[in-house]
Write a protein that holds these residues in place. Structure first.
Motif, mmCIF file in Angstrom:
data_model
loop_
_atom_site.group_PDB
_atom_site.id
_atom_site.type_symbol
_atom_site.label_atom_id
_atom_site.label_comp_id
_atom_site.label_asym_id
_atom_site.label_seq_id
_atom_site.Cartn_x
_atom_site.Cartn_y
_atom_site.Cartn_z
ATOM 1 N N VAL A 103 -8.555 43.313 -28.022
ATOM 2 C CA VAL A 103 -9.543 42.485 -27.328
ATOM 3 C C VAL A 103 -9.702 41.192 -28.121
ATOM 4 O O VAL A 103 -10.057 41.219 -29.298
ATOM 5 C CB VAL A 103 -10.900 43.197 -27.194
ATOM 6 C CG1 VAL A 103 -11.890 42.295 -26.458
ATOM 7 C CG2 VAL A 103 -10.754 44.528 -26.486
ATOM 8 N N PHE A 104 -9.422 40.078 -27.478
ATOM 9 C CA PHE A 104 -9.581 38.765 -28.088
ATOM 10 C C PHE A 104 -10.885 38.154 -27.569
ATOM 11 O O PHE A 104 -11.129 38.132 -26.366
ATOM 12 C CB PHE A 104 -8.408 37.857 -27.736
ATOM 13 C CG PHE A 104 -7.103 38.333 -28.294
ATOM 14 C CD1 PHE A 104 -6.705 37.961 -29.566
ATOM 15 C CD2 PHE A 104 -6.273 39.167 -27.550
ATOM 16 C CE1 PHE A 104 -5.493 38.399 -30.091
ATOM 17 C CE2 PHE A 104 -5.065 39.610 -28.062
ATOM 18 C CZ PHE A 104 -4.665 39.225 -29.331
ATOM 19 N N GLU A 105 -11.703 37.661 -28.468
ATOM 20 C CA GLU A 105 -13.017 37.122 -28.087
ATOM 21 C C GLU A 105 -13.185 35.715 -28.632
ATOM 22 O O GLU A 105 -12.803 35.423 -29.774
ATOM 23 C CB GLU A 105 -14.131 38.018 -28.617
ATOM 24 C CG GLU A 105 -15.521 37.608 -28.150
ATOM 25 C CD GLU A 105 -16.585 38.609 -28.535
ATOM 26 O OE1 GLU A 105 -17.779 38.239 -28.480
ATOM 27 O OE2 GLU A 105 -16.241 39.751 -28.893
ATOM 28 N N GLY A 106 -13.776 34.838 -27.812
ATOM 29 C CA GLY A 106 -13.990 33.463 -28.214
ATOM 30 C C GLY A 106 -15.445 33.150 -28.495
ATOM 31 O O GLY A 106 -16.351 33.896 -28.099
ATOM 32 N N LEU A 107 -15.677 32.022 -29.155
ATOM 33 C CA LEU A 107 -17.038 31.595 -29.472
ATOM 34 C C LEU A 107 -17.855 31.303 -28.222
ATOM 35 O O LEU A 107 -19.087 31.285 -28.275
ATOM 36 C CB LEU A 107 -16.989 30.332 -30.346
ATOM 37 C CG LEU A 107 -16.419 30.503 -31.757
ATOM 38 C CD1 LEU A 107 -16.139 29.126 -32.369
ATOM 39 C CD2 LEU A 107 -17.376 31.296 -32.636
ATOM 40 N N ASP A 108 -17.170 31.063 -27.091
ATOM 41 C CA ASP A 108 -17.875 30.798 -25.841
ATOM 42 C C ASP A 108 -18.234 32.073 -25.086
ATOM 43 O O ASP A 108 -18.777 32.016 -23.977
ATOM 44 C CB ASP A 108 -17.037 29.891 -24.936
ATOM 45 C CG ASP A 108 -15.669 30.477 -24.619
ATOM 46 O OD1 ASP A 108 -15.341 31.562 -25.136
ATOM 47 O OD2 ASP A 108 -14.917 29.842 -23.859
ATOM 48 N N GLY A 109 -17.942 33.243 -25.665
ATOM 49 C CA GLY A 109 -18.276 34.506 -25.033
ATOM 50 C C GLY A 109 -17.182 35.077 -24.160
ATOM 51 O O GLY A 109 -17.295 36.215 -23.682
ATOM 52 N N ALA A 110 -16.114 34.325 -23.929
ATOM 53 C CA ALA A 110 -14.998 34.835 -23.130
ATOM 54 C C ALA A 110 -14.220 35.873 -23.921
ATOM 55 O O ALA A 110 -14.163 35.827 -25.155
ATOM 56 C CB ALA A 110 -14.070 33.697 -22.714
ATOM 57 N N ALA A 111 -13.612 36.817 -23.203
ATOM 58 C CA ALA A 111 -12.819 37.853 -23.854
ATOM 59 C C ALA A 111 -11.678 38.270 -22.937
ATOM 60 O O ALA A 111 -11.789 38.180 -21.707
ATOM 61 C CB ALA A 111 -13.686 39.064 -24.208
ATOM 62 N N SER A 112 -10.587 38.694 -23.521
ATOM 63 C CA SER A 112 -9.474 39.237 -22.756
ATOM 64 C C SER A 112 -8.974 40.506 -23.427
ATOM 65 O O SER A 112 -9.028 40.631 -24.651
ATOM 66 C CB SER A 112 -8.333 38.221 -22.633
ATOM 67 O OG SER A 112 -7.760 37.930 -23.898
#
Length: 226
Positions: A103-112
């Motif tokens: 699971v990859f998560e970004g500072l903007d709250g998006a995840a894949s």
């Protein structure tokens, strides 16, 4: 003329797409890290400066949005995710564990949620530069995942965390009606047109393309000035 994947149309430039488009990009932390959690002996934090110990890599690739547009010939610079995984993730794993998803998560709250086999492909990168310049906020500063063979929603911007999983992480999958309407395919491979988790790609093309105009307008409101 370059052949594009099924249902894709070339666009000029590289639009800003993602989550929270009506808002500015998240600020870059003073000391950015990528936090590694999940089936590891203990959580690990990798500072971006540590990536300099890995081989530098450049990839020239097209970027394909699930909505149907393609930005061509983007030059990314950074490190291969496979090198990052072997240097920082594998040594931290619990003994005997079999990793299946990340699971990859970004500072903007998006995840894949990405299958391990896809994440370890040779052209998947942790990119810090685009077309000879450091990434700006619109395209994922300070670092982002880039997976050219998959639709753009897999290539998380502003990467700050990687969760290592030994099974499909159901807690990361959306349960709301909107999540089901835009349910991503678990592989999201562009040339197989895997746009949606339940509906054939060619059938959902018109629906996704109808979103391009509204998303562009939201993007313009939240874009970072050059």
């Amino acid at each position: 003329m370059k052949t594009l994947p099924p249902g894709q149309r070339r666009v000029d430039g590289f639009p800003r797409f993602g989550t929270h488009l009506q808002q500015p990009p998240p600020p870059v932390p003073d000391d950015p890290v990528i936090a590694i959690s999940g089936v590891v002996r203990e959580p690990v934090e990798v500072r971006l400066g540590e990536l300099s110990a890995l081989p530098h890599r450049e990839v020239l690739a097209d970027f394909h949005c699930v909505a149907g547009w393609t930005a061509t010939d983007l030059r990314w610079e950074g490190v291969r995710f496979a090198d990052f995984y072997r240097r920082f993730v594998e040594p931290a794993l619990e003994p005997g564990v079999t990793v299946t998803h990340l699971v990859f998560e970004g500072l903007d709250g998006a995840a894949s949620v990405v299958e391990l086999q896809d994440a370890l492909a040779d052209d998947v990168m942790l990119a810090q530069r685009l077309n000879g310049r450091p990434l700006d906020g619109n395209h994922g500063a300070p670092i982002r995942l880039v997976s050219p063979a998959q639709y753009g929603y897999m290539s998380i911007k502003h990467l700050c965390a990687v969760e290592v999983c030994s099974a499909l992480p159901a807690h990361r999958l959306g349960t709301k009606i909107f999540d089901r309407l835009l349910e991503g395919h678990p592989r999201a491979r562009v040339w197989q047109e895997e746009r949606h988790g339940r509906i054939a790609g060619r059938l959902v093309r018109p629906f996704y393309r109808a979103l391009i105009g509204p998303i562009r307008r939201l993007s313009a409101k939240g874009a970072q000035g050059e």
